[in-house]
Design an enzyme around this catalytic site. Structure first.
Site, PDB file in Angstrom:
ATOM      1  N   SER A   1     -70.843 -13.397  -5.085  1.00  0.00           N
ATOM      2  CA  SER A   1     -71.285 -14.632  -4.452  1.00  0.00           C
ATOM      3  C   SER A   1     -70.247 -15.742  -4.650  1.00  0.00           C
ATOM      4  O   SER A   1     -69.762 -15.950  -5.759  1.00  0.00           O
ATOM      5  CB  SER A   1     -72.634 -15.042  -5.066  1.00  0.00           C
ATOM      6  OG  SER A   1     -73.189 -16.152  -4.413  1.00  0.00           O
TER       7      SER A   1
ATOM      8  N   HIS B   1     -58.975 -17.596  -6.471  1.00  0.00           N
ATOM      9  CA  HIS B   1     -60.141 -16.725  -6.484  1.00  0.00           C
ATOM     10  C   HIS B   1     -59.931 -15.681  -5.390  1.00  0.00           C
ATOM     11  O   HIS B   1     -59.055 -15.831  -4.540  1.00  0.00           O
ATOM     12  CB  HIS B   1     -61.414 -17.516  -6.215  1.00  0.00           C
ATOM     13  CG  HIS B   1     -61.854 -18.334  -7.389  1.00  0.00           C
ATOM     14  ND1 HIS B   1     -63.069 -18.967  -7.412  1.00  0.00           N
ATOM     15  CD2 HIS B   1     -61.276 -18.603  -8.572  1.00  0.00           C
ATOM     16  CE1 HIS B   1     -63.220 -19.604  -8.560  1.00  0.00           C
ATOM     17  NE2 HIS B   1     -62.130 -19.399  -9.278  1.00  0.00           N
TER      18      HIS B   1
ATOM     19  N   CYS C   1     -68.195 -19.234  -5.186  1.00  0.00           N
ATOM     20  CA  CYS C   1     -68.359 -20.472  -5.947  1.00  0.00           C
ATOM     21  C   CYS C   1     -68.246 -21.693  -5.031  1.00  0.00           C
ATOM     22  O   CYS C   1     -68.052 -21.568  -3.824  1.00  0.00           O
ATOM     23  CB  CYS C   1     -67.289 -20.535  -7.042  1.00  0.00           C
ATOM     24  SG  CYS C   1     -65.627 -20.844  -6.386  1.00  0.00           S
TER      25      CYS C   1
ATOM     26  N   GLU D   1     -61.573 -14.932  -2.666  1.00  0.00           N
ATOM     27  CA  GLU D   1     -61.711 -15.439  -1.305  1.00  0.00           C
ATOM     28  C   GLU D   1     -60.520 -16.313  -0.918  1.00  0.00           C
ATOM     29  O   GLU D   1     -60.005 -16.227   0.201  1.00  0.00           O
ATOM     30  CB  GLU D   1     -63.009 -16.250  -1.167  1.00  0.00           C
ATOM     31  CG  GLU D   1     -64.264 -15.461  -1.469  1.00  0.00           C
ATOM     32  CD  GLU D   1     -64.701 -15.515  -2.930  1.00  0.00           C
ATOM     33  OE1 GLU D   1     -65.894 -15.295  -3.190  1.00  0.00           O
ATOM     34  OE2 GLU D   1     -63.860 -15.775  -3.819  1.00  0.00           O
TER      35      GLU D   1
ATOM     36  N   CYS E   1     -64.706 -21.760  -3.090  1.00  0.00           N
ATOM     37  CA  CYS E   1     -64.591 -20.770  -2.021  1.00  0.00           C
ATOM     38  C   CYS E   1     -65.576 -21.065  -0.892  1.00  0.00           C
ATOM     39  O   CYS E   1     -65.253 -20.903   0.284  1.00  0.00           O
ATOM     40  CB  CYS E   1     -64.776 -19.371  -2.589  1.00  0.00           C
ATOM     41  SG  CYS E   1     -63.497 -18.972  -3.814  1.00  0.00           S
TER      42      CYS E   1
ATOM     43  N   ASN F   1     -58.990 -11.965  -7.090  1.00  0.00           N
ATOM     44  CA  ASN F   1     -58.849 -13.055  -8.045  1.00  0.00           C
ATOM     45  C   ASN F   1     -57.557 -12.833  -8.825  1.00  0.00           C
ATOM     46  O   ASN F   1     -57.381 -11.800  -9.460  1.00  0.00           O
ATOM     47  CB  ASN F   1     -60.076 -13.094  -8.969  1.00  0.00           C
ATOM     48  CG  ASN F   1     -60.081 -14.301  -9.866  1.00  0.00           C
ATOM     49  OD1 ASN F   1     -59.139 -14.534 -10.614  1.00  0.00           O
ATOM     50  ND2 ASN F   1     -61.160 -15.066  -9.804  1.00  0.00           N
TER      51      ASN F   1
ATOM     52  N   ASP G   1     -63.217 -18.980 -15.986  1.00  0.00           N
ATOM     53  CA  ASP G   1     -63.170 -18.999 -14.523  1.00  0.00           C
ATOM     54  C   ASP G   1     -64.338 -19.832 -13.986  1.00  0.00           C
ATOM     55  O   ASP G   1     -64.191 -21.010 -13.783  1.00  0.00           O
ATOM     56  CB  ASP G   1     -63.186 -17.565 -13.976  1.00  0.00           C
ATOM     57  CG  ASP G   1     -62.744 -17.479 -12.521  1.00  0.00           C
ATOM     58  OD1 ASP G   1     -62.138 -18.442 -12.029  1.00  0.00           O
ATOM     59  OD2 ASP G   1     -62.999 -16.457 -11.894  1.00  0.00           O
TER      60      ASP G   1
END
Length: 148
Positions: A77, A50, A79, A52, A82, A39, A142
């Site tokens: 996990s 982010h 969002c 990912e 992503c 991130n 975020d």
């Protein structure tokens, strides 16, 4: 610990050392890391980097046939954004470090056929819970506030 989750954790630690949010990710194809990321919203003043998304960006442009055989490792996990990228590129599997501090769009991903594996890795849980406790405003900026 799985070497790829370890690489994602290394990315998360790198991001935190840079003053950002400690979330890391790696994109794997045939037992090889194609892209690593963390991130970097704070560091790059970015709306979309982010962990990912950064890993996907760093992997570069790939053919659909490659994405369709990849696994995405992420410390937290994913969002909406992503998860959308995972669905867009047809990535079939995600290995998640933890979802206790934040539950992203796992049900959406599962409903679209993505194989989800959640490790509940203690180091991921602690890293994120410590960060959220110490930086609640940054976390809310975020995704924390969006999902409350």
């Amino acid at each position: 610990m799985d070497k790829f989750m370890n690489a994602a954790i290394e990315e998360a630690i790198k991001g935190q050392k840079e003053g950002g949010i400690p979330i890391g990710s790696v994109l794997i194809y045939k037992d090889k890391i194609l892209g690593r990321g963390h991130n970097r919203r704070v560091q790059k003043r970015s709306a979309i980097l982010h962990g990912e998304m950064d890993a996907l960006e760093n992997a570069g442009r790939l053919s659909a046939s490659v994405y369709h055989e990849c696994t995405l490792y992420t410390t937290l996990s994913p969002c909406f954004m992503c998860s959308g990228a995972v669905l867009l590129y047809g990535i079939p599997k995600i290995v998640i470090g933890e979802n206790k501090n934040f539950m992203g769009e796992e049900e959406l991903l599962k409903s679209r056929g993505v194989d989800i594996e959640v490790l509940q890795e203690p180091s991921c849980i602690k890293m994120m819970s410590d960060f959220i406790a110490q930086n609640p405003q940054l976390w809310d900026e975020d995704v924390g506030k969006i999902y409350k």
